[in-house]
Design a protein around this motif. Structure first.
Motif, PDB file in Angstrom:
ATOM      1  N   ILE A 180       0.842  -1.206   0.000  1.00 31.32           N
ATOM      2  CA  ILE A 180       0.000   0.000   0.000  1.00 31.32           C
ATOM      3  C   ILE A 180       0.872   1.249   0.000  1.00 31.32           C
ATOM      4  CG2 ILE A 180      -1.652   1.345   1.370  1.00 31.32           C
ATOM      5  CD1 ILE A 180      -2.915  -1.361   2.194  1.00 31.32           C
ATOM      6  N   ALA A 181       1.915   1.258   0.824  1.00 32.53           N
ATOM      7  CA  ALA A 181       2.831   2.414   0.853  1.00 32.53           C
ATOM      8  C   ALA A 181       3.504   2.594  -0.500  1.00 32.53           C
ATOM      9  CB  ALA A 181       3.870   2.225   1.949  1.00 32.53           C
ATOM     10  N   ALA A 182       3.942   1.493  -1.104  1.00 38.03           N
ATOM     11  CA  ALA A 182       4.593   1.562  -2.415  1.00 38.03           C
ATOM     12  C   ALA A 182       3.615   2.044  -3.482  1.00 38.03           C
ATOM     13  CB  ALA A 182       5.162   0.196  -2.794  1.00 38.03           C
ATOM     14  N   ALA A 183       2.383   1.553  -3.435  1.00 33.76           N
ATOM     15  CA  ALA A 183       1.375   1.967  -4.422  1.00 33.76           C
ATOM     16  C   ALA A 183       1.100   3.457  -4.308  1.00 33.76           C
ATOM     17  CB  ALA A 183       0.088   1.167  -4.231  1.00 33.76           C
ATOM     18  N   ARG A 184       1.014   3.956  -3.085  1.00 33.42           N
ATOM     19  CA  ARG A 184       0.783   5.394  -2.894  1.00 33.42           C
ATOM     20  C   ARG A 184       1.899   6.195  -3.556  1.00 33.42           C
ATOM     21  NH1 ARG A 184       0.206   6.594   3.001  1.00 33.42           N
ATOM     22  NH2 ARG A 184      -2.002   6.219   2.716  1.00 33.42           N
ATOM     23  N   GLU A 185       3.143   5.776  -3.343  1.00 31.77           N
ATOM     24  CA  GLU A 185       4.291   6.483  -3.930  1.00 31.77           C
ATOM     25  C   GLU A 185       4.287   6.385  -5.450  1.00 31.77           C
ATOM     26  OE1 GLU A 185       7.769   4.782  -2.180  1.00 31.77           O
ATOM     27  OE2 GLU A 185       7.259   5.465  -0.158  1.00 31.77           O
ATOM     28  N   ILE A 186       4.099   5.174  -5.953  1.00 30.77           N
ATOM     29  CA  ILE A 186       4.125   4.959  -7.410  1.00 30.77           C
ATOM     30  C   ILE A 186       2.998   5.734  -8.078  1.00 30.77           C
ATOM     31  CG2 ILE A 186       3.774   3.208  -9.216  1.00 30.77           C
ATOM     32  CD1 ILE A 186       6.558   3.037  -8.006  1.00 30.77           C
ATOM     33  N   TYR A 187       1.793   5.702  -7.495  1.00 32.57           N
ATOM     34  CA  TYR A 187       0.672   6.439  -8.083  1.00 32.57           C
ATOM     35  C   TYR A 187       0.934   7.939  -8.064  1.00 32.57           C
ATOM     36  CZ  TYR A 187      -2.182   2.170  -8.042  1.00 32.57           C
ATOM     37  OH  TYR A 187      -2.687   0.918  -8.258  1.00 32.57           O
ATOM     38  N   ALA A 188       1.573   8.439  -6.996  1.00 33.11           N
ATOM     39  CA  ALA A 188       1.887   9.869  -6.927  1.00 33.11           C
ATOM     40  C   ALA A 188       2.879  10.250  -8.016  1.00 33.11           C
ATOM     41  CB  ALA A 188       2.443  10.225  -5.551  1.00 33.11           C
ATOM     42  N   GLU A 189       3.821   9.352  -8.310  1.00 29.06           N
ATOM     43  CA  GLU A 189       4.857   9.639  -9.305  1.00 29.06           C
ATOM     44  C   GLU A 189       4.382   9.416 -10.741  1.00 29.06           C
ATOM     45  OE1 GLU A 189       8.149   7.113  -8.232  1.00 29.06           O
ATOM     46  OE2 GLU A 189       8.203   7.920  -6.195  1.00 29.06           O
ATOM     47  N   HIS A 190       3.585   8.343 -10.963  1.00 29.81           N
ATOM     48  CA  HIS A 190       3.275   7.930 -12.336  1.00 29.81           C
ATOM     49  C   HIS A 190       1.789   7.828 -12.650  1.00 29.81           C
ATOM     50  CE1 HIS A 190       7.543   7.012 -12.638  1.00 29.81           C
ATOM     51  NE2 HIS A 190       7.432   6.287 -11.547  1.00 29.81           N
ATOM     52  N   GLY A 191       0.927   8.095 -11.694  1.00 27.96           N
ATOM     53  CA  GLY A 191      -0.510   8.012 -11.922  1.00 27.96           C
ATOM     54  C   GLY A 191      -1.024   6.593 -11.742  1.00 27.96           C
ATOM     55  N   LEU A 192      -2.346   6.463 -11.843  1.00 25.68           N
ATOM     56  CA  LEU A 192      -2.999   5.174 -11.602  1.00 25.68           C
ATOM     57  C   LEU A 192      -2.702   4.134 -12.667  1.00 25.68           C
ATOM     58  CD1 LEU A 192      -6.473   6.372 -10.304  1.00 25.68           C
ATOM     59  CD2 LEU A 192      -4.667   5.284  -8.987  1.00 25.68           C
ATOM     60  N   GLY A 193      -2.167   4.551 -13.798  1.00 26.18           N
ATOM     61  CA  GLY A 193      -1.844   3.602 -14.864  1.00 26.18           C
ATOM     62  C   GLY A 193      -0.486   2.938 -14.702  1.00 26.18           C
ATOM     63  N   ALA A 194       0.218   3.238 -13.623  1.00 23.45           N
ATOM     64  CA  ALA A 194       1.559   2.657 -13.410  1.00 23.45           C
ATOM     65  C   ALA A 194       1.468   1.139 -13.346  1.00 23.45           C
ATOM     66  CB  ALA A 194       2.152   3.197 -12.119  1.00 23.45           C
ATOM     67  N   PRO A 195       2.491   0.435 -13.847  1.00 26.40           N
ATOM     68  CA  PRO A 195       2.448  -1.036 -13.832  1.00 26.40           C
ATOM     69  C   PRO A 195       2.498  -1.586 -12.406  1.00 26.40           C
ATOM     70  CG  PRO A 195       4.558  -0.249 -14.677  1.00 26.40           C
ATOM     71  CD  PRO A 195       3.698   0.962 -14.473  1.00 26.40           C
ATOM     72  N   LEU A 196       1.754  -2.637 -12.173  1.00 25.12           N
ATOM     73  CA  LEU A 196       1.735  -3.273 -10.861  1.00 25.12           C
ATOM     74  C   LEU A 196       3.106  -3.828 -10.494  1.00 25.12           C
ATOM     75  CD1 LEU A 196      -1.733  -5.071 -10.913  1.00 25.12           C
ATOM     76  CD2 LEU A 196      -1.126  -2.880  -9.884  1.00 25.12           C
ATOM     77  N   ALA A 208       5.876  -2.374 -10.879  1.00 26.39           N
ATOM     78  CA  ALA A 208       6.635  -1.292 -10.241  1.00 26.39           C
ATOM     79  C   ALA A 208       6.269  -1.195  -8.762  1.00 26.39           C
ATOM     80  CB  ALA A 208       6.355   0.036 -10.946  1.00 26.39           C
ATOM     81  N   ILE A 209       5.012  -1.430  -8.450  1.00 32.25           N
ATOM     82  CA  ILE A 209       4.568  -1.397  -7.050  1.00 32.25           C
ATOM     83  C   ILE A 209       5.212  -2.540  -6.280  1.00 32.25           C
ATOM     84  CG2 ILE A 209       2.556  -1.674  -5.541  1.00 32.25           C
ATOM     85  CD1 ILE A 209       0.933  -0.252  -7.805  1.00 32.25           C
ATOM     86  N   ALA A 210       5.196  -3.737  -6.863  1.00 33.80           N
ATOM     87  CA  ALA A 210       5.802  -4.897  -6.198  1.00 33.80           C
ATOM     88  C   ALA A 210       7.296  -4.661  -5.967  1.00 33.80           C
ATOM     89  CB  ALA A 210       5.574  -6.155  -7.029  1.00 33.80           C
ATOM     90  N   ARG A 211       7.984  -4.136  -6.989  1.00 31.60           N
ATOM     91  CA  ARG A 211       9.417  -3.859  -6.853  1.00 31.60           C
ATOM     92  C   ARG A 211       9.673  -2.856  -5.730  1.00 31.60           C
ATOM     93  NH1 ARG A 211       9.635  -4.063 -12.254  1.00 31.60           N
ATOM     94  NH2 ARG A 211       9.439  -1.822 -12.494  1.00 31.60           N
ATOM     95  N   ARG A 212       8.905  -1.773  -5.713  1.00 32.19           N
ATOM     96  CA  ARG A 212       9.093  -0.734  -4.695  1.00 32.19           C
ATOM     97  C   ARG A 212       8.848  -1.299  -3.295  1.00 32.19           C
ATOM     98  NH1 ARG A 212       8.529   5.059  -4.996  1.00 32.19           N
ATOM     99  NH2 ARG A 212       9.402   4.695  -7.064  1.00 32.19           N
ATOM    100  N   VAL A 246       8.765  -6.989  -2.855  1.00 31.29           N
ATOM    101  CA  VAL A 246       8.156  -8.322  -2.911  1.00 31.29           C
ATOM    102  C   VAL A 246       7.962  -8.726  -4.365  1.00 31.29           C
ATOM    103  CG1 VAL A 246       6.943  -7.958  -0.709  1.00 31.29           C
ATOM    104  CG2 VAL A 246       5.760  -7.479  -2.865  1.00 31.29           C
ATOM    105  N   GLY A 247       7.685  -9.989  -4.577  1.00 37.08           N
ATOM    106  CA  GLY A 247       7.404 -10.468  -5.930  1.00 37.08           C
ATOM    107  C   GLY A 247       5.972 -10.156  -6.334  1.00 37.08           C
ATOM    108  N   GLN A 248       5.710 -10.238  -7.634  1.00 41.57           N
ATOM    109  CA  GLN A 248       4.357  -9.960  -8.118  1.00 41.57           C
ATOM    110  C   GLN A 248       3.346 -10.963  -7.581  1.00 41.57           C
ATOM    111  OE1 GLN A 248       5.361  -8.565 -12.438  1.00 41.57           O
ATOM    112  NE2 GLN A 248       3.210  -8.175 -12.008  1.00 41.57           N
TER     113      GLN A 248
END
Length: 199
Positions: free
Chosen positions: A28-44, A46-50, A53-55
């Protein structure tokens, strides 16, 4: 015949539910950061990497993109509620936490425009969910609103939040924070520190 492992060779115990809870919070923390940087269309991915953890771990917690976004929105609303409910908290404190989320999340801004979203196309389930979360934000803020405050009238509070959220633009977090502070200032509304809720 296999020998039992020696004490120094034994595996550490499976962390089980604790690891699952940590992984979910990290996602959730990673998704918040990724969405702030790249929008809701960011690849999942990238969230897992941030999150580190694995996909597969991501998909165990969240079956699809909508579930990740919903979890982030739920966490944002929960933090506003916690900020408003904290001992000694003021309306300005809660507004500062809300403002921080506005600078971090375009999806959160959309959520706070639930009335507008209600009129637009979309499933009734999505509209109902957005409306329920928006109402929770309003209840949390109203719980700290002093009688006679300039935003105390029935529709003024969420109208002001919607107006401020419309001003939150800029390529960097600092610029968005400057805009959110300027917007509250123009409305003559005092706001506390623009920061996440500190547990």
């Amino acid at each position: 015949m296999t020998q039992p492992p020696r004490p120094d060779e034994r595996r550490s115990p499976n962390p089980g539910p604790k690891a699952a809870a940590r992984n979910r919070a990290a996602l959730i923390a990673a998704a918040r950061e990724i969405y702030a940087e790249h929008g809701l269309g960011a690849p999942l991915s990238a969230i897992a990497r941030r999150a580190g953890v694995g996909q597969g771990v991501l998909y165990r917690h969240f079956p699809d993109r909508a579930a990740v976004a919903a979890a982030v929105l739920e966490e944002n609303v929960r933090e506003v509620e916690q900020a408003a409910a904290a001992e000694g908290a003021t309306f300005e404190d809660a507004l500062g936490v809300l403002s921080w989320h506005l600078t971090e999340s375009s999806a959160f801004i959309s959520l706070l425009h639930a009335d507008e979203a209600h009129r637009r196309a979309g499933t009734s389930e999505t509209r109902g969910y957005a409306r329920a979360l928006s109402e929770r934000v309003e209840r949390a803020l109203r719980g700290r609103l002093r009688p006679g405050h300039r935003l105390a009238a029935a529709d003024d509070l969420m109208l002001a939040v919607a107006m401020v959220s419309g001003a939150v633009t800029g390529p960097t977090r600092e610029e968005r924070e400057d805009r959110v502070r300027a917007a509250w200032r123009l409305l003559a509304v005092e706001v506390g520190p623009v920061r996440p809720f500190a547990r």
